[in-house]
Design an enzyme around this catalytic site. Structure first.
Site, PDB file in Angstrom:
ATOM      1  N   ARG A  76      14.406  -5.330   3.288  1.00 19.07           N
ATOM      2  CA  ARG A  76      14.720  -6.367   2.305  1.00 19.07           C
ATOM      3  C   ARG A  76      13.988  -6.013   1.025  1.00 19.07           C
ATOM      4  O   ARG A  76      12.889  -5.472   1.074  1.00 19.07           O
ATOM      5  CB  ARG A  76      14.204  -7.718   2.772  1.00 19.07           C
ATOM      6  CG  ARG A  76      14.870  -8.178   4.017  1.00 19.07           C
ATOM      7  CD  ARG A  76      14.197  -9.458   4.454  1.00 19.07           C
ATOM      8  NE  ARG A  76      14.361  -9.590   5.888  1.00 19.07           N
ATOM      9  CZ  ARG A  76      13.615 -10.389   6.640  1.00 19.07           C
ATOM     10  NH1 ARG A  76      12.667 -11.127   6.089  1.00 19.07           N
ATOM     11  NH2 ARG A  76      13.827 -10.462   7.920  1.00 19.07           N
ATOM     12  N   ASP A 134      12.721  -7.911  -2.688  1.00 22.08           N
ATOM     13  CA  ASP A 134      12.583  -9.215  -3.337  1.00 22.08           C
ATOM     14  C   ASP A 134      13.343  -9.269  -4.665  1.00 22.08           C
ATOM     15  O   ASP A 134      13.782  -8.244  -5.186  1.00 22.08           O
ATOM     16  CB  ASP A 134      11.096  -9.497  -3.599  1.00 22.08           C
ATOM     17  CG  ASP A 134      10.351  -9.849  -2.315  1.00 22.08           C
ATOM     18  OD1 ASP A 134      10.971 -10.415  -1.404  1.00 22.08           O
ATOM     19  OD2 ASP A 134       9.140  -9.550  -2.252  1.00 22.08           O
ATOM     20  N   ARG A 173       3.880  -3.582  -3.851  1.00 24.15           N
ATOM     21  CA  ARG A 173       3.464  -4.188  -5.125  1.00 24.15           C
ATOM     22  C   ARG A 173       1.998  -4.609  -5.079  1.00 24.15           C
ATOM     23  O   ARG A 173       1.289  -4.547  -6.086  1.00 24.15           O
ATOM     24  CB  ARG A 173       4.346  -5.378  -5.463  1.00 24.15           C
ATOM     25  CG  ARG A 173       5.750  -4.952  -5.890  1.00 24.15           C
ATOM     26  CD  ARG A 173       6.744  -6.108  -5.877  1.00 24.15           C
ATOM     27  NE  ARG A 173       6.288  -7.194  -6.722  1.00 24.15           N
ATOM     28  CZ  ARG A 173       6.789  -8.422  -6.686  1.00 24.15           C
ATOM     29  NH1 ARG A 173       7.765  -8.715  -5.828  1.00 24.15           N
ATOM     30  NH2 ARG A 173       6.340  -9.344  -7.491  1.00 24.15           N
TER      31      ARG A 173
END
Lengths: 250, 250
Positions: free
Chosen positions: A50, A52, A198
């Site tokens: 996935r 974001d 991140r």
């Protein structure tokens, strides 16, 4: 029934992330819409990872079953691209075995994170880089990154709580200065926690500005406590660059 | 009263062109909105050139008078950037004389046009390049371009009828292959007719694919008839790159 794996690029700017959600424009949503138009029936998809909101894909892998047995992988690629919006592009389609799972069969995932390290911002790169105008010590960031290589409990580098185990393996982190003013973080691992890349980049950048020492990265990791973590790097610099499989070349 | 000239970059993707228009989001419109916020009164602007919908700016020059005599050029730059949206950025501000006109004092205008010459499209460049997957013969395009250098009646290369004279001077056209897969057309002249650069690139690309001979460019020019012209290159590849003045460095 055939099963296909599509290698998909997308510009995450105008999507509410990858995963299908009601009443939101998502990458998986527009891919399933395109598959619906091609098949005249609902087609569900599985993906390797996935991403974001605002995060991009270059080598996302999406698998689905197709009742259109006559379509070759190449024709399926063209049919998908004919039905997808301008910000999603299917780079390749492979026919795969019935049991193929992009999530569980992925051997390695590679993320790229781009920092634009210039005194002035560049409009034309704002969607695909993090503009960071301060000086960064690449050597110090590499020293900090070394502590993250290998199998560790990355609880301190996660955001959210949806993962059962927080143990992950990072196989390499390369930090390169491209063309003088772009810094690339290439982070390779088996799988990742939510926002992990991140969060790693966010911490390493603080090492690069010397507001943290390289050794602090080790302390943060060992603390397993995300309240110790500096803030996350923004989404637009991140790309799911490549997912490696034994079954085919991505 | 001071007069300033701002060197402005913008991403043309989400604008209805440069020039102010009622009920449309335009670059000049958002700049005048920012000036209104700074001055608490309307401030009108003049620019070196108009750009059409989807065309970008890197070195557009916009001049305006300011009643805020205490503001330095550097402070005006920061005030503008603090009040502009993410797709417009003021790169420099210069204080100029009362009579300065960006339109009439411009000595030279330089446009860049970018073609992405790859078999597959690149999502991340789609807003800033024309994706053209067919082979282009750079040498042939250069031969065609030579016929356009100098002072000519460019009536055949205009779109629209708002110009009194269609005589213009092109000082150089350079066609370069950058990084193997990007072709840059650098077109330099004193001033240009509406869509002239895109019409030139559109014609030269047909020379590049060998559907027109280089000499046909000369025939089109001499015809002064735009119905002879191949279709225009799309807007997103074009950037108003630089405008040269004697008064300051852009």
């Amino acid at each position: 029934m055939k099963r296909f794996a599509a290698v998909v690029a997308y510009d995450g700017t105008d999507f509410f992330g990858f995963q299908v959600q009601p009443n939101q424009r998502t990458v998986q949503g527009v891919i399933e819409d395109a598959l619906f138009k091609i098949h005249k029936q609902e087609v569900r998809t599985d993906a390797a990872g996935r991403t974001d909101t605002g995060v991009h894909g270059y080598g996302q892998v999406v698998a689905f079953n197709s009742s259109l047995d006559r379509l070759s992988a190449e024709t399926m690629k063209d049919a998908l691209n004919a039905n997808l919006p301008a910000d999603v592009y299917v780079r390749k389609v492979h026919e795969v075995g019935k049991d193929f799972s992009p999530r569980f069969h992925a051997k390695r995932r590679i993320y790229h994170y781009y920092i634009l390290n210039t005194p002035e911002p560049d409009l034309f790169k704002r969607r695909y880089t993090w503009w960071f105008p301060y000086q960064l010590d690449i050597e110090k960031m590499r020293q900090g990154a070394k502590f993250l290589i290998g199998e560790h409990d990355f609880a301190a580098f996660r955001t959210g709580k949806d993962d059962r185990t927080t143990i992950r393996t990072i196989t390499s982190i390369r930090i390169l200065r491209l063309k003088k003013d772009v810094i690339l973080f290439r982070v390779e691992g088996i799988s990742f926690l939510r926002r992990m890349v991140r969060n790693i980049v966010g911490a390493l950048v603080r090492v690069g500005t010397e507001s943290l020492s390289p050794e602090t990265v080790k302390l943060i990791l060992e603390s397993k406590d995300r309240s110790k973590l500096p803030s996350s790097a923004p989404p637009q610099g991140l790309v799911l660059y490549k997912v490696l499989f034994n079954e085919f070349e991505t």
